[in-house]
Motif scaffolding. Structure first.
Motif, PDB file in Angstrom:
ATOM      1  N   GLY A   1       0.818  -1.199   0.000  1.00  0.00           N
ATOM      2  CA  GLY A   1       0.000   0.000   0.000  1.00  0.00           C
ATOM      3  C   GLY A   1       0.859   1.258   0.000  1.00  0.00           C
ATOM      4  N   THR A   2       0.417   2.280  -0.695  1.00  0.00           N
ATOM      5  CA  THR A   2       1.170   3.527  -0.794  1.00  0.00           C
ATOM      6  C   THR A   2       1.253   4.244   0.542  1.00  0.00           C
ATOM      7  N   ASP A   3       0.124   4.345   1.243  1.00  0.00           N
ATOM      8  CA  ASP A   3       0.100   5.103   2.490  1.00  0.00           C
ATOM      9  C   ASP A   3       0.458   4.268   3.718  1.00  0.00           C
ATOM     10  N   ASP A   4      -0.003   3.009   3.750  1.00  0.00           N
ATOM     11  CA  ASP A   4       0.203   2.211   4.963  1.00  0.00           C
ATOM     12  C   ASP A   4       1.315   1.175   4.826  1.00  0.00           C
ATOM     13  N   ASN A   5       1.849   1.002   3.625  1.00  0.00           N
ATOM     14  CA  ASN A   5       2.963   0.079   3.371  1.00  0.00           C
ATOM     15  C   ASN A   5       2.658  -1.366   3.779  1.00  0.00           C
ATOM     16  N   THR A   6       1.376  -1.732   3.807  1.00  0.00           N
ATOM     17  CA  THR A   6       1.011  -3.105   4.149  1.00  0.00           C
ATOM     18  C   THR A   6       0.858  -3.927   2.862  1.00  0.00           C
ATOM     19  N   PRO A   7       1.144  -5.224   2.931  1.00  0.00           N
ATOM     20  CA  PRO A   7       1.035  -6.070   1.735  1.00  0.00           C
ATOM     21  C   PRO A   7      -0.397  -6.139   1.217  1.00  0.00           C
ATOM     22  N   ARG A   8      -0.539  -6.094  -0.084  1.00  0.00           N
ATOM     23  CA  ARG A   8      -1.838  -6.216  -0.742  1.00  0.00           C
ATOM     24  C   ARG A   8      -2.067  -7.669  -1.156  1.00  0.00           C
ATOM     25  N   ALA A   9      -3.277  -7.963  -1.578  1.00  0.00           N
ATOM     26  CA  ALA A   9      -3.667  -9.348  -1.885  1.00  0.00           C
ATOM     27  C   ALA A   9      -3.359  -9.730  -3.330  1.00  0.00           C
ATOM     28  N   TYR A  10      -2.285  -9.184  -3.880  1.00  0.00           N
ATOM     29  CA  TYR A  10      -1.889  -9.600  -5.218  1.00  0.00           C
ATOM     30  C   TYR A  10      -0.381  -9.492  -5.384  1.00  0.00           C
ATOM     31  N   ARG A  11       0.123 -10.214  -6.373  1.00  0.00           N
ATOM     32  CA  ARG A  11       1.534 -10.211  -6.724  1.00  0.00           C
ATOM     33  C   ARG A  11       1.659  -9.691  -8.153  1.00  0.00           C
ATOM     34  N   TYR A  12       2.848  -9.203  -8.499  1.00  0.00           N
ATOM     35  CA  TYR A  12       3.049  -8.714  -9.860  1.00  0.00           C
ATOM     36  C   TYR A  12       4.469  -8.993 -10.321  1.00  0.00           C
ATOM     37  N   GLY A  13       4.652  -8.925 -11.621  1.00  0.00           N
ATOM     38  CA  GLY A  13       5.970  -9.148 -12.186  1.00  0.00           C
ATOM     39  C   GLY A  13       5.951  -8.955 -13.684  1.00  0.00           C
ATOM     40  N   TYR A  14       7.050  -9.300 -14.322  1.00  0.00           N
ATOM     41  CA  TYR A  14       7.196  -9.208 -15.772  1.00  0.00           C
ATOM     42  C   TYR A  14       7.679 -10.550 -16.283  1.00  0.00           C
ATOM     43  N   GLY A  15       7.118 -10.985 -17.389  1.00  0.00           N
ATOM     44  CA  GLY A  15       7.545 -12.239 -18.003  1.00  0.00           C
ATOM     45  C   GLY A  15       7.065 -12.299 -19.440  1.00  0.00           C
ATOM     46  N   VAL A  16       7.633 -13.222 -20.194  1.00  0.00           N
ATOM     47  CA  VAL A  16       7.222 -13.424 -21.584  1.00  0.00           C
ATOM     48  C   VAL A  16       5.948 -14.268 -21.573  1.00  0.00           C
ATOM     49  N   LEU A  17       4.893 -13.754 -22.206  1.00  0.00           N
ATOM     50  CA  LEU A  17       3.630 -14.488 -22.299  1.00  0.00           C
ATOM     51  C   LEU A  17       3.787 -15.614 -23.312  1.00  0.00           C
ATOM     52  N   ASP A  18       3.719 -16.837 -22.851  1.00  0.00           N
ATOM     53  CA  ASP A  18       3.840 -18.020 -23.704  1.00  0.00           C
ATOM     54  C   ASP A  18       2.465 -18.298 -24.303  1.00  0.00           C
ATOM     55  N   GLU A  19       2.162 -17.639 -25.406  1.00  0.00           N
ATOM     56  CA  GLU A  19       0.818 -17.696 -25.983  1.00  0.00           C
ATOM     57  C   GLU A  19       0.407 -19.097 -26.423  1.00  0.00           C
ATOM     58  N   ASN A  20       1.348 -19.882 -26.958  1.00  0.00           N
ATOM     59  CA  ASN A  20       1.000 -21.212 -27.435  1.00  0.00           C
ATOM     60  C   ASN A  20       1.316 -22.314 -26.415  1.00  0.00           C
TER      61      ASN A  20
END
Length: 117
Positions: free
Chosen positions: A69-88
Protein backbone atom coordinates in the motif's frame (compact mmCIF):
# COMPACT_ATOMS: atom_id res chain seq x y z
CA UNK A 1 45.22 -15.84 17.93
CA UNK A 2 45.78 -19.56 18.22
CA UNK A 3 44.18 -22.10 15.93
CA UNK A 4 41.73 -23.14 18.65
CA UNK A 5 40.79 -19.51 19.35
CA UNK A 6 40.22 -18.86 15.64
CA UNK A 7 38.05 -21.96 15.38
CA UNK A 8 35.98 -20.87 18.38
CA UNK A 9 35.56 -17.38 16.95
CA UNK A 10 34.47 -18.84 13.61
CA UNK A 11 32.04 -21.20 15.29
CA UNK A 12 30.62 -18.34 17.36
CA UNK A 13 30.08 -16.26 14.20
CA UNK A 14 28.30 -19.14 12.44
CA UNK A 15 26.08 -19.78 15.45
CA UNK A 16 25.24 -16.08 15.71
CA UNK A 17 24.12 -15.99 12.07
CA UNK A 18 22.09 -19.18 12.54
CA UNK A 19 20.37 -17.80 15.64
CA UNK A 20 19.63 -14.52 13.88
CA UNK A 21 18.09 -16.37 10.93
CA UNK A 22 16.01 -18.56 13.26
CA UNK A 23 14.70 -15.47 15.05
CA UNK A 24 13.43 -13.97 11.78
CA UNK A 25 9.79 -14.37 10.85
CA UNK A 26 8.96 -16.58 7.88
CA UNK A 27 8.25 -13.48 5.75
CA UNK A 28 11.64 -11.99 6.62
CA UNK A 29 13.32 -15.29 5.70
CA UNK A 30 11.40 -15.33 2.40
CA UNK A 31 12.47 -11.76 1.63
CA UNK A 32 16.09 -12.68 2.31
CA UNK A 33 15.76 -15.73 0.06
CA UNK A 34 14.22 -13.61 -2.73
CA UNK A 35 17.06 -11.09 -2.44
CA UNK A 36 19.58 -13.89 -2.94
CA UNK A 37 17.62 -15.29 -5.90
CA UNK A 38 17.32 -11.86 -7.48
CA UNK A 39 21.02 -11.32 -7.11
CA UNK A 40 21.94 -14.71 -8.58
CA UNK A 41 19.18 -14.54 -11.18
CA UNK A 42 16.38 -16.97 -11.90
CA UNK A 43 14.50 -18.23 -14.92
CA UNK A 44 11.05 -18.47 -13.40
CA UNK A 45 7.86 -19.82 -14.93
CA UNK A 46 4.37 -18.90 -13.73
CA UNK A 47 1.51 -21.15 -14.73
CA UNK A 48 -2.09 -20.05 -14.13
CA UNK A 49 -4.73 -22.78 -13.94
CA UNK A 50 -8.48 -22.98 -14.54
CA UNK A 51 -9.31 -26.24 -12.81
CA UNK A 52 -6.63 -28.69 -13.92
CA UNK A 53 -5.84 -26.91 -17.22
CA UNK A 54 -3.03 -24.38 -17.77
CA UNK A 55 -4.65 -21.27 -19.27
CA UNK A 56 -1.72 -18.79 -19.08
CA UNK A 57 2.02 -19.23 -18.81
CA UNK A 58 4.69 -16.58 -18.29
CA UNK A 59 8.37 -17.36 -18.89
CA UNK A 60 11.71 -15.74 -18.00
CA UNK A 61 10.47 -14.18 -14.77
CA UNK A 62 13.14 -12.62 -12.52
CA UNK A 63 10.90 -12.22 -9.51
CA UNK A 64 7.32 -11.88 -8.41
CA UNK A 65 6.79 -9.01 -5.99
CA UNK A 66 4.12 -8.42 -3.38
CA UNK A 67 2.27 -5.15 -3.85
CA UNK A 68 2.45 -2.75 -0.90
CA UNK A 69 0.00 0.00 0.00
CA UNK A 70 1.17 3.53 -0.79
CA UNK A 71 0.10 5.10 2.49
CA UNK A 72 0.20 2.21 4.96
CA UNK A 73 2.96 0.08 3.37
CA UNK A 74 1.01 -3.11 4.15
CA UNK A 75 1.04 -6.07 1.73
CA UNK A 76 -1.84 -6.22 -0.74
CA UNK A 77 -3.67 -9.35 -1.88
CA UNK A 78 -1.89 -9.60 -5.22
CA UNK A 79 1.53 -10.21 -6.72
CA UNK A 80 3.05 -8.71 -9.86
CA UNK A 81 5.97 -9.15 -12.19
CA UNK A 82 7.20 -9.21 -15.77
CA UNK A 83 7.54 -12.24 -18.00
CA UNK A 84 7.22 -13.42 -21.58
CA UNK A 85 3.63 -14.49 -22.30
CA UNK A 86 3.84 -18.02 -23.70
CA UNK A 87 0.82 -17.70 -25.98
CA UNK A 88 1.00 -21.21 -27.44
CA UNK A 89 1.95 -22.85 -24.08
CA UNK A 90 4.99 -24.66 -25.50
CA UNK A 91 7.42 -23.61 -22.68
CA UNK A 92 9.52 -21.55 -25.13
CA UNK A 93 9.73 -17.82 -25.75
CA UNK A 94 8.99 -17.88 -29.47
CA UNK A 95 9.56 -14.96 -31.87
CA UNK A 96 6.64 -12.57 -31.49
CA UNK A 97 5.89 -13.51 -27.88
CA UNK A 98 6.55 -10.37 -25.86
CA UNK A 99 7.52 -9.55 -22.30
CA UNK A 100 4.46 -8.28 -20.44
CA UNK A 101 3.46 -7.01 -17.01
CA UNK A 102 1.13 -9.31 -15.05
CA UNK A 103 -0.73 -9.35 -11.75
CA UNK A 104 -2.14 -12.36 -9.94
CA UNK A 105 -4.43 -12.42 -6.94
CA UNK A 106 -3.66 -14.36 -3.77
CA UNK A 107 -6.69 -16.42 -4.75
CA UNK A 108 -5.40 -17.39 -8.21
CA UNK A 109 -4.62 -21.06 -8.84
CA UNK A 110 -1.01 -20.66 -9.94
CA UNK A 111 2.37 -22.34 -9.64
CA UNK A 112 5.70 -20.49 -9.80
CA UNK A 113 8.84 -22.54 -10.41
CA UNK A 114 12.32 -22.34 -11.89
CA UNK A 115 12.42 -23.38 -15.53
CA UNK A 116 14.16 -26.77 -15.74
CA UNK A 117 15.37 -26.11 -19.30
Amino acid sequence: MTSTSAQRAGLAAVLSVALLAAACTQEQQNKFSREIQNWTGTNGVLEVYAGDKVVRRFLRIDKISTALGTDDNTPRAYRYGYGVLDENLNMQADPGEKKVYFEISDYTNAVFFENPR
